[in-house]
Design a protein around this motif. Structure first.
Motif, PDB file in Angstrom:
ATOM      1  N   GLN A  31       0.834  -1.203   0.000  1.00  0.00           N
ATOM      2  CA  GLN A  31       0.000   0.000   0.000  1.00  0.00           C
ATOM      3  C   GLN A  31       0.866   1.249   0.000  1.00  0.00           C
ATOM      4  OE1 GLN A  31      -2.995   0.049   3.039  1.00  0.00           O
ATOM      5  NE2 GLN A  31      -3.995  -1.788   2.278  1.00  0.00           N
ATOM      6  N   TYR A  32       1.921   1.249   0.787  1.00  0.00           N
ATOM      7  CA  TYR A  32       2.817   2.405   0.842  1.00  0.00           C
ATOM      8  C   TYR A  32       3.483   2.632  -0.513  1.00  0.00           C
ATOM      9  CZ  TYR A  32       6.657   5.430   2.130  1.00  0.00           C
ATOM     10  OH  TYR A  32       7.542   6.475   2.185  1.00  0.00           O
ATOM     11  N   LEU A  33       3.994   1.568  -1.111  1.00  0.00           N
ATOM     12  CA  LEU A  33       4.689   1.696  -2.389  1.00  0.00           C
ATOM     13  C   LEU A  33       3.757   2.118  -3.519  1.00  0.00           C
ATOM     14  CD1 LEU A  33       7.104  -1.369  -2.205  1.00  0.00           C
ATOM     15  CD2 LEU A  33       7.684   1.059  -1.938  1.00  0.00           C
ATOM     16  N   GLU A  34       2.530   1.671  -3.479  1.00  0.00           N
ATOM     17  CA  GLU A  34       1.568   2.064  -4.513  1.00  0.00           C
ATOM     18  C   GLU A  34       1.101   3.504  -4.327  1.00  0.00           C
ATOM     19  OE1 GLU A  34      -1.564  -0.810  -4.550  1.00  0.00           O
ATOM     20  OE2 GLU A  34      -0.361  -2.279  -5.646  1.00  0.00           O
ATOM     21  N   GLY A  35       1.258   4.022  -3.118  1.00  0.00           N
ATOM     22  CA  GLY A  35       0.920   5.413  -2.873  1.00  0.00           C
ATOM     23  C   GLY A  35      -0.549   5.695  -2.645  1.00  0.00           C
ATOM     24  N   HIS A  36      -1.356   4.696  -2.691  1.00  0.00           N
ATOM     25  CA  HIS A  36      -2.777   4.873  -2.438  1.00  0.00           C
ATOM     26  C   HIS A  36      -3.409   3.517  -2.150  1.00  0.00           C
ATOM     27  CE1 HIS A  36      -2.674   3.621  -6.621  1.00  0.00           C
ATOM     28  NE2 HIS A  36      -3.921   3.224  -6.478  1.00  0.00           N
ATOM     29  N   GLN A  37      -4.527   3.584  -1.533  1.00  0.00           N
ATOM     30  CA  GLN A  37      -5.270   2.360  -1.259  1.00  0.00           C
ATOM     31  C   GLN A  37      -6.348   2.228  -2.325  1.00  0.00           C
ATOM     32  OE1 GLN A  37      -7.184   2.247   2.534  1.00  0.00           O
ATOM     33  NE2 GLN A  37      -8.033   0.246   2.237  1.00  0.00           N
ATOM     34  N   ARG A  38      -6.463   1.058  -2.885  1.00  0.00           N
ATOM     35  CA  ARG A  38      -7.511   0.827  -3.870  1.00  0.00           C
ATOM     36  C   ARG A  38      -8.803   0.469  -3.140  1.00  0.00           C
ATOM     37  NH1 ARG A  38      -3.829  -2.647  -7.980  1.00  0.00           N
ATOM     38  NH2 ARG A  38      -2.624  -0.881  -8.674  1.00  0.00           N
TER      39      ARG A  38
END
Length: 97
Positions: free
Chosen positions: A41-48
């Motif tokens: 979640q941190y690496l993606e920069g957002h929560q889906r």
């Protein structure tokens, strides 16, 4: 030979470790699963969000906008008091400032 997975040692502050362990117990997941999920979640920069979660967020935002419009139009003298009380409750109940 290229490895597809790597093992690492991570150190946590005792209070953070305790919170992570409790989260793992509450969610019936392993610590590794909790940590991998948090890192992704941190690496993606957002929560889906799922469609249902997005609908709930949209309804909440709509409600806030509608109430703010009603208060501005019908009770403008209460707006500052309501915003201050909201901030106080956010800090008290959610730790947000």
């Amino acid at each position: 030979m290229k490895r597809s997975k790597f093992a690492r040692t991570v150190r946590f502050e005792p209070e953070h470790l305790q919170r992570l362990e409790q989260l793992a117990v509450d969610q019936n997941r392993s610590m590794a699963e909790i940590l991998r999920s948090a890192i992704i979640q941190y690496l993606e920069g957002h929560q889906r969000f799922s469609a249902s979660e997005l609908r709930h967020l949209r309804v909440a935002e709509y409600t806030q906008v509608a109430l703010d419009a009603i208060i501005r139009e019908e009770h403008p003298e209460l707006r500052d008091t309501l915003v201050l009380e909201t901030d106080r409750r956010m800090e008290r109940y959610h730790g947000a400032r």
